[in-house]
Design an enzyme around this catalytic site. Structure first.
Site, PDB file in Angstrom:
ATOM      1  N   SER A  64       0.861  -1.186   0.000  1.00 45.78           N
ATOM      2  CA  SER A  64       0.000   0.000   0.000  1.00 45.78           C
ATOM      3  C   SER A  64       0.893   1.229   0.000  1.00 45.78           C
ATOM      4  CB  SER A  64      -0.893   0.028   1.246  1.00 45.78           C
ATOM      5  OG  SER A  64      -1.621   1.243   1.331  1.00 45.78           O
ATOM      6  N   TYR A  73      -2.588   0.198  10.566  1.00 41.40           N
ATOM      7  CA  TYR A  73      -2.660  -0.297   9.185  1.00 41.40           C
ATOM      8  C   TYR A  73      -1.344  -0.040   8.458  1.00 41.40           C
ATOM      9  CZ  TYR A  73      -4.108  -0.731   4.297  1.00 41.40           C
ATOM     10  OH  TYR A  73      -4.193  -1.087   2.974  1.00 41.40           O
TER      11      TYR A  73
END
Length: 246
Positions: free
Chosen positions: A143, A156
């Site tokens: 990501s 995250y």
């Protein structure tokens, strides 16, 4: 379409939707054999049927990446059924975004179990086969979170940066025996935030997705590009984001 991915046996986790689904379809269209893992059997059945209708080869195994035995079984099936495993794509992931002071500890643990431990289990299952056959390619969908630190994404992004560190260590340790690729997408139109509890945050991210998010197929093409490279070429890290993303 002609591709050097023709005939490769590729394991994909999180294959029932989004980037995983798009990648499975594209690689099957290029002639790869795709072995799919995810938790939603109805979607896996539909995807395998779709791929076969399009002339491709696919099979699936119900897979929860937080369970090491599931990853071992998925990769072992691929090798037993097709004689080899050319690559594993660690795509399964979950986003439980919140401020740190909200103390959503169960959500933190879920992200660690899936985004971090799930990738480690995938790497372990892949390496067990790659060490025997002498080749293999590990690709993880990471990501842009963690490259740019933002509020609500502390844990995250932490799991994603941990994967980056693990990948780099593995790359150096492999010394050319295996290829290791990390692909970090920015905003992509998926069900990334479907489970978020914070409705305002969910609405804001969904609006961004609708406004400028990439289609999952764009990331799938990036995966295919990394896989297509000759054995002596390793694509270490790719960042792919919408041109409009900050």
């Amino acid at each position: 379409m002609s591709s050097t991915n023709q005939g490769k046996v590729i394991v994909i986790t999180g294959a029932s939707s989004g980037i995983g689904q798009a990648t499975a379809r594209l690689l099957a269209q290029q002639g790869a054999i795709v072995v799919l893992g995810a938790r939603r059997e109805d979607r896996l059945i539909e995807l395998v049927h779709q791929i076969k209708e399009e002339g491709g080869q696919a099979t699936y195994v119900l897979t929860d990446v937080s369970q090491q035995a599931d990853l071992t079984r998925l990769v072992a099936l691929a090798r037993q059924q097709y004689g080899k495993v050319d690559a594993i794509i660690n795509n399964a992931g979950v986003s439980e975004l919140s401020r740190m002071d909200e103390l959503q500890i169960e959500d933190w643990e879920k992200m660690i179990d899936i985004n971090l431990k799930g990738v480690l289990y995938g790497i372990a299952a892949g390496l067990a086969v790659f060490k025997q056959q002498g080749f293999g390619h590990i690709i993880t969908i990471i990501s842009t979170s963690g490259i740019k630190i933002t509020p609500n994404q502390g844990v995250y992004a932490g799991t994603k940066n941990a994967v980056r560190t693990i990948h780099e260590a593995l790359r150096q340790e492999s010394r050319g025996k295996y290829r290791v690729t990390g692909i970090s997408p920015g905003m992509v139109k998926t069900d990334f935030v479907a489970q978020l509890k914070n409705e305002a945050l969910k609405a804001a991210i969904t609006d961004q997705m609708d406004t400028f998010g990439l289609p999952p197929e764009a990331v799938a093409r990036t995966v295919a590009f990394a896989l297509e490279q000759p054995d002596d070429v390793e694509i270490g890290d790719i960042v792919i984001r919408p041109t409009a993303q900050d």
